[in-house]
Design a protein around this motif. Structure first.
Motif, short mmCIF file in Angstrom:
data_model
loop_
_atom_site.label_atom_id
_atom_site.label_comp_id
_atom_site.label_asym_id
_atom_site.label_seq_id
_atom_site.Cartn_x
_atom_site.Cartn_y
_atom_site.Cartn_z
N MET A 179 0.92 -1.31 -0.19
CA MET A 179 0.07 -0.07 -0.02
C MET A 179 0.99 1.25 -0.05
O MET A 179 1.83 1.39 0.77
CB MET A 179 -0.82 -0.03 1.30
N THR A 180 0.67 1.98 -0.99
CA THR A 180 1.43 3.40 -1.11
C THR A 180 0.44 4.61 -0.87
O THR A 180 -0.65 4.59 -1.16
CB THR A 180 2.21 3.53 -2.21
N GLU A 181 0.94 5.54 -0.61
CA GLU A 181 0.37 6.93 -0.64
C GLU A 181 -0.19 7.23 -1.82
O GLU A 181 -1.44 7.72 -1.98
CB GLU A 181 1.27 7.98 -0.24
N LYS A 182 0.28 6.82 -3.42
CA LYS A 182 -0.31 7.07 -4.30
C LYS A 182 -1.58 6.31 -4.59
O LYS A 182 -2.58 6.97 -5.21
CB LYS A 182 0.56 6.60 -5.42
N GLU B 157 -0.26 6.68 11.63
CA GLU B 157 -0.43 6.53 10.13
C GLU B 157 -0.40 5.10 9.86
O GLU B 157 0.29 4.32 10.55
CB GLU B 157 1.14 7.34 9.72
N GLY B 158 -0.92 5.10 8.73
CA GLY B 158 -0.90 3.67 8.28
C GLY B 158 -2.30 3.58 7.39
O GLY B 158 -2.79 4.46 6.73
N ASP B 159 -2.71 2.25 7.12
CA ASP B 159 -3.75 1.96 6.29
C ASP B 159 -4.96 2.82 6.83
O ASP B 159 -5.30 2.93 8.00
CB ASP B 159 -3.99 0.47 6.50
N GLN B 160 -5.87 3.22 5.75
CA GLN B 160 -7.14 4.13 6.03
C GLN B 160 -8.03 3.42 7.00
O GLN B 160 -8.83 4.00 7.83
CB GLN B 160 -7.30 4.75 4.67
N GLY C 35 -3.75 5.76 -2.26
CA GLY C 35 -5.04 6.59 -1.48
C GLY C 35 -5.27 5.56 -0.50
O GLY C 35 -6.36 5.94 0.13
N THR C 36 -4.61 4.65 0.03
CA THR C 36 -5.01 3.78 1.16
C THR C 36 -4.26 4.02 2.41
O THR C 36 -4.55 3.14 3.18
CB THR C 36 -4.89 2.22 0.66
N TYR C 37 -3.20 4.82 2.14
CA TYR C 37 -2.32 5.11 3.28
C TYR C 37 -2.54 6.40 3.74
O TYR C 37 -2.87 7.46 3.11
CB TYR C 37 -0.82 5.13 2.66
#
Length: 159
Positions: free
Chosen positions: A1-4, A23-26, A6-8
């Protein structure tokens, strides 16, 4: 999972004495945020609701004494109660005591002057001189760029 993807995510929240940073998975952050909200609701139900202009009241659990209740008087009413509206040295000392009772540990003559101004009270002609006068009377003592109220000063205030 990456910021790109949208799940981080990252979150930092502070509600009174309750705070959370993570911070982590939404999905995980959402679950943690819900726990924080639930905790805040529980805490809110177990505290006395205080007027918006005063300090938050303590929990209503058994065993709370009068000394555990936060100091909530306004500066204006505290000055009036202590008969310190006309005498500058007394107004200085009472304002310092008001700040001390509200948890301020770093008292300075500049802080006293600012506090009086912020609370729309009569200003002091010379705050440093007021401090020196109170030091001469033994009501205050200078320390590390600031001062504290001596036991004699607290006694003079009726504390």
């Amino acid at each position: 999972m990456t910021e790109k993807e949208g799940t981080y995510g990252k979150i930092e929240i502070k509600l009174g004495n309750l705070s959370f940073s993570g911070e982590g998975d939404q999905n995980w952050l959402t679950a943690q945020l819900q726990k924080l909200i639930d905790s805040a609701e529980v805490l809110n139900k177990t505290t006395i609701v205080a007027p918006a202009s005063s300090v938050a009241a303590p929990p209503t659990s058994v065993g709370i004494s009068a000394t555990d209740v936060p100091f909530q008087d306004s500066l204006a009413s505290y000055l009036k109660t202590k008969n310190a509206e006309k005498n500058q040295n007394m107004r200085f000392l009472v304002t310092a005591d008001w700040l001390r009772r509200r948890g301020e540990s770093s008292l300075t003559s500049g802080l006293i002057a600012r506090t009086l101004s912020e609370h729309h009270q009569s200003r002091l002609a010379n705050p440093s001189d007021c401090l020196n006068q109170n030091v001469k009377k033994g009501l205050c003592e200078k320390k590390n760029g600031g001062f504290f109220i001596t036991p004699e000063g607290l006694k003079a205030l009726g504390n």
